[in-house]
Design a protein around this motif. Structure first.
Motif, PDB file in Angstrom:
ATOM      1  N   ALA A  96       8.215  -2.164   0.936  1.00 19.72           N
ATOM      2  CA  ALA A  96       6.853  -2.120   0.376  1.00 19.72           C
ATOM      3  C   ALA A  96       5.936  -1.254   1.240  1.00 19.72           C
ATOM      4  CB  ALA A  96       6.292  -3.535   0.255  1.00 19.72           C
ATOM      5  N   ILE A  97       6.082  -1.339   2.554  1.00 22.91           N
ATOM      6  CA  ILE A  97       5.264  -0.512   3.450  1.00 22.91           C
ATOM      7  C   ILE A  97       5.609   0.955   3.262  1.00 22.91           C
ATOM      8  CG2 ILE A  97       4.866   0.051   5.885  1.00 22.91           C
ATOM      9  CD1 ILE A  97       5.261  -3.038   6.418  1.00 22.91           C
ATOM     10  N   MET A 123      -0.295  -1.649   1.825  1.00 28.67           N
ATOM     11  CA  MET A 123       0.414  -1.758   3.097  1.00 28.67           C
ATOM     12  C   MET A 123       0.041  -3.032   3.860  1.00 28.67           C
ATOM     13  SD  MET A 123       0.579   1.449   5.713  1.00 28.67           S
ATOM     14  CE  MET A 123       0.831   2.716   4.498  1.00 28.67           C
ATOM     15  N   VAL A 124      -1.154  -3.549   3.621  1.00 28.07           N
ATOM     16  CA  VAL A 124      -1.710  -4.632   4.445  1.00 28.07           C
ATOM     17  C   VAL A 124      -0.868  -5.908   4.392  1.00 28.07           C
ATOM     18  CG1 VAL A 124      -3.707  -6.141   4.796  1.00 28.07           C
ATOM     19  CG2 VAL A 124      -4.057  -3.707   4.328  1.00 28.07           C
ATOM     20  N   ILE A 125      -0.621  -6.442   3.220  1.00 25.18           N
ATOM     21  CA  ILE A 125       0.058  -7.745   3.108  1.00 25.18           C
ATOM     22  C   ILE A 125       1.500  -7.696   3.619  1.00 25.18           C
ATOM     23  CG2 ILE A 125       0.900  -9.498   1.496  1.00 25.18           C
ATOM     24  CD1 ILE A 125      -1.767  -9.146  -0.010  1.00 25.18           C
ATOM     25  N   ILE A 184       0.508  -1.173  12.146  1.00 21.22           N
ATOM     26  CA  ILE A 184       0.458  -0.661  10.764  1.00 21.22           C
ATOM     27  C   ILE A 184      -0.588  -1.421   9.965  1.00 21.22           C
ATOM     28  CG2 ILE A 184       1.769  -0.464   8.603  1.00 21.22           C
ATOM     29  CD1 ILE A 184       4.276   0.018  10.448  1.00 21.22           C
ATOM     30  N   GLU A 185      -0.614  -2.739  10.109  1.00 21.67           N
ATOM     31  CA  GLU A 185      -1.597  -3.550   9.391  1.00 21.67           C
ATOM     32  C   GLU A 185      -3.025  -3.157   9.778  1.00 21.67           C
ATOM     33  OE1 GLU A 185      -3.075  -8.197   8.953  1.00 21.67           O
ATOM     34  OE2 GLU A 185      -1.538  -7.707  10.430  1.00 21.67           O
ATOM     35  N   ALA A 212      -0.864   6.248   9.794  1.00 24.00           N
ATOM     36  CA  ALA A 212       0.164   5.208   9.914  1.00 24.00           C
ATOM     37  C   ALA A 212       1.574   5.779   9.827  1.00 24.00           C
ATOM     38  CB  ALA A 212      -0.022   4.158   8.822  1.00 24.00           C
ATOM     39  N   LEU A 213       1.700   7.019   9.409  1.00 20.38           N
ATOM     40  CA  LEU A 213       3.016   7.607   9.131  1.00 20.38           C
ATOM     41  C   LEU A 213       3.992   7.483  10.301  1.00 20.38           C
ATOM     42  CD1 LEU A 213       4.928   9.073   7.241  1.00 20.38           C
ATOM     43  CD2 LEU A 213       3.955  11.240   8.046  1.00 20.38           C
ATOM     44  N   GLU A 214       3.588   7.860  11.496  1.00 22.43           N
ATOM     45  CA  GLU A 214       4.524   7.826  12.629  1.00 22.43           C
ATOM     46  C   GLU A 214       5.004   6.402  12.909  1.00 22.43           C
ATOM     47  OE1 GLU A 214       2.767   7.938  16.827  1.00 22.43           O
ATOM     48  OE2 GLU A 214       1.162   8.857  15.637  1.00 22.43           O
ATOM     49  N   HIS A 215       4.160   5.425  12.655  1.00 24.95           N
ATOM     50  CA  HIS A 215       4.530   4.024  12.866  1.00 24.95           C
ATOM     51  C   HIS A 215       5.470   3.533  11.755  1.00 24.95           C
ATOM     52  CE1 HIS A 215       1.544   4.009  15.997  1.00 24.95           C
ATOM     53  NE2 HIS A 215       0.661   4.481  15.137  1.00 24.95           N
TER      54      HIS A 215
END
Length: 141
Positions: A42-43, A55-57, A81-82, A98-101
């Motif tokens: 999902a992320i 991305m949050v949940i 990421i969150e 957030a991509l690199e993470h």
């Protein structure tokens, strides 16, 4: 990024969770696998869709479940990421930072999961701490 097993999992926290969960431990570890696979997917999908809100949940879920088993580096990465995703939602901005993470997430999840499952497997032989044990000379003698 590769970690040694001792740095991926806090084995004291793992043992505590195992003791607290008792007979349900292996079943709950199985849920962690199922939920984790879904959360990572999902992320990644949210990243492809540039949807910070989506991305949050899953990042929040992965963070909490990881820490329950002592998987602190995985929990910390999910938390990063969150936090990035939440900030992007508030700013109504792209989640590119957030991509690199997110790229590091899948390999770290599976590397950590393999360690957790290997340690939880009742068929894996374990050496007693200190190298001693019945019929064995303790280390240093």
């Amino acid at each position: 990024m590769s970690f040694e097993g001792s740095t991926l999992v806090d084995w004291v926290a793992f043992a505590k969770a195992r003791a607290e969960l008792g007979a349900g431990f292996v079943r709950i570890l199985g849920y962690f696998r199922e939920d984790g696979v879904k959360s990572v997917a999902a992320i990644e999908q949210a990243m492809r869709s540039n949807s910070a809100a989506a991305m949050v949940i899953p990042a929040h879920t992965l963070k909490g479940e990881s820490r329950q088993f002592g998987a602190d580096p995985l929990g910390a990465l999910a938390e990063t990421i969150e936090e990035i995703a939440r900030d992007c939602v508030e700013r109504q901005d792209s989640c590119e930072e957030a991509l690199e993470h997110v790229v590091r997430l899948r390999p770290l999840f599976f590397e950590t999961l393999n360690l957790l499952e290997r340690e939880a497997n009742p068929l894996v032989s374990r050496r007693p701490a200190g190298g001693g044990g019945f019929g064995r000379k303790p280390a240093g003698y």
